[in-house]
Design an enzyme around this catalytic site. Structure first.
Site, short mmCIF file in Angstrom:
data_model
loop_
_atom_site.label_atom_id
_atom_site.label_comp_id
_atom_site.label_asym_id
_atom_site.label_seq_id
_atom_site.Cartn_x
_atom_site.Cartn_y
_atom_site.Cartn_z
N ALA A 120 0.80 -1.24 0.00
CA ALA A 120 0.00 0.00 0.00
C ALA A 120 0.83 1.28 0.00
O ALA A 120 0.27 2.38 0.06
CB ALA A 120 -0.99 0.04 1.16
N ALA A 121 2.16 1.16 -0.10
CA ALA A 121 2.98 2.37 -0.13
C ALA A 121 2.65 3.23 -1.35
O ALA A 121 2.45 4.45 -1.24
CB ALA A 121 4.46 1.99 -0.15
N GLY A 122 2.58 2.58 -2.53
CA GLY A 122 2.26 3.32 -3.74
C GLY A 122 0.84 3.86 -3.74
O GLY A 122 0.58 4.97 -4.23
N ASP A 123 -0.09 3.11 -3.16
CA ASP A 123 -1.49 3.56 -3.08
C ASP A 123 -1.63 4.76 -2.15
O ASP A 123 -2.36 5.71 -2.44
CB ASP A 123 -2.38 2.42 -2.59
CG ASP A 123 -2.33 1.21 -3.51
OD1 ASP A 123 -2.09 1.40 -4.72
OD2 ASP A 123 -2.51 0.09 -3.01
#
Length: 306
Positions: A250-253
């Site tokens: 979820a880092a990119g999200d």
């Protein structure tokens, strides 16, 4: 004034197996523990935007199952409008199986379920909901024809469209036609353009490639190296914040949702919004799970103030 953001995208329940290292082909290894959490690229991005203060609504599909009920409630807990989250009687709610190693790196297998069965019917009755929306975000865990139609409706209402082309696929021409901002990571960018990101020159060539397709705003996330941006007026590299990653899920999200919550409508503050988004993402990787790890605006601002 708080941004009004709409997200079209995927809704998954993530099950994570915690291991010391990834297994080799044909090898069986023991998982130290197992955990489940709400996730899906679309849902994560919506939660990231909402927790950073944006008025957020969601277009998507879940199955007529307990996971679907769980995910609708999870979105509602973050005050996300779920009126346009439909229920698919034929397909189950999307799920993701995450293998997480001791360095915080992950491998993910996704069952699309209701996400991949979505059709443009999900957009029926949504036109009025686009009124006053600042940004519409979509990704590639749902069918591209639905994104194309949603982006077309968005443009009719003066909404700025943000495409996060993840996971990487060829992009339908009609999606590109209605995309204002494209935000891949470096490997996704390479997959789309064939230009390997190695230095500033390769990033500028990538920006030119997208400009030829009619997209004038490019953001490329580069992991620990930061994020590159190119607009009609400027380009630059915003450094990453150095932290010890526990779980990169979820880092990119988080980056995408947090970014949209801070962007001005004319996109003139891209560099500042990127700093905020990078900080939010750096907080996400320091906690376990997808949605549970996404920070609030207060947490991001406190971290920036240090």
């Amino acid at each position: 004034m708080n941004k009004k953001i709409m997200v079209l995208g995927s809704i998954n329940v993530d099950t994570t197996y915690h291991v010391q290292r990834f297994p080799q082909p044909g090898e069986t290894i023991a998982a130290g523990s197992k955990s489940s959490a709400p996730g899906g690229k679309g849902a994560n991005q919506a939660v990231a935007a909402a927790r950073s203060g944006a008025q957020t609504s969601f277009i998507g599909m879940v199955g007529a199952d307990n996971e679907g009920k769980f995910m609708r409630e999870a979105l509602q807990e973050d005050h996300i409008d779920t009126r346009f989250v439909g229920i698919d009687e034929l397909h189950g709610t999307g799920t993701a199986l995450v293998t997480l190693d001791s360095n915080g790196q992950n491998d993910i297998m996704v069952y699309g379920g209701a996400n991949q069965a979505m059709t443009t019917d999900v957009l029926n009755g949504t036109s009025e909901a686009f009124e006053g929306v600042d940004f519409l975000i979509s990704q590639f865990e749902t069918p591209q024809p639905v994104t194309a139609e949603a982006f077309r409706i968005a443009k009719e209402h003066g909404v700025t469209t943000i495409l996060n082309p993840a996971p990487a696929h060829d992009i339908l021409p009609e999606v590109l036609k209605y995309t204002d901002v494209i935000a891949p990571n470096d490997s996704e960018s390479y997959g789309l353009t064939g230009i390997k990101i190695t230095d500033e020159d390769s990033m500028l060539k990538t920006a030119e490639w997208f400009k030829q397709k009619g997209i004038n705003y490019l953001l490329i996330t580069l992991g620990s190296k930061g994020a590159f941006y190119s607009t009609p007026k400027a380009h630059g590299l915003v450094p990453a914040f150095k932290v010890k990653a526990v779980d990169t899920t979820a880092a990119g999200d988080t980056f995408i949702g947090a970014l949209a919550s801070q962007l001005d409508n004319d996109l003139s503050n891209v560099a500042d919004a990127l700093v905020y988004a990078q900080r939010a993402s750096s907080l996400t990787v320091q906690k376990m799970g997808a949605m549970p790890s996404i920070p609030t605006g207060e947490e991001v601002k406190a971290a920036l103030a240090k």
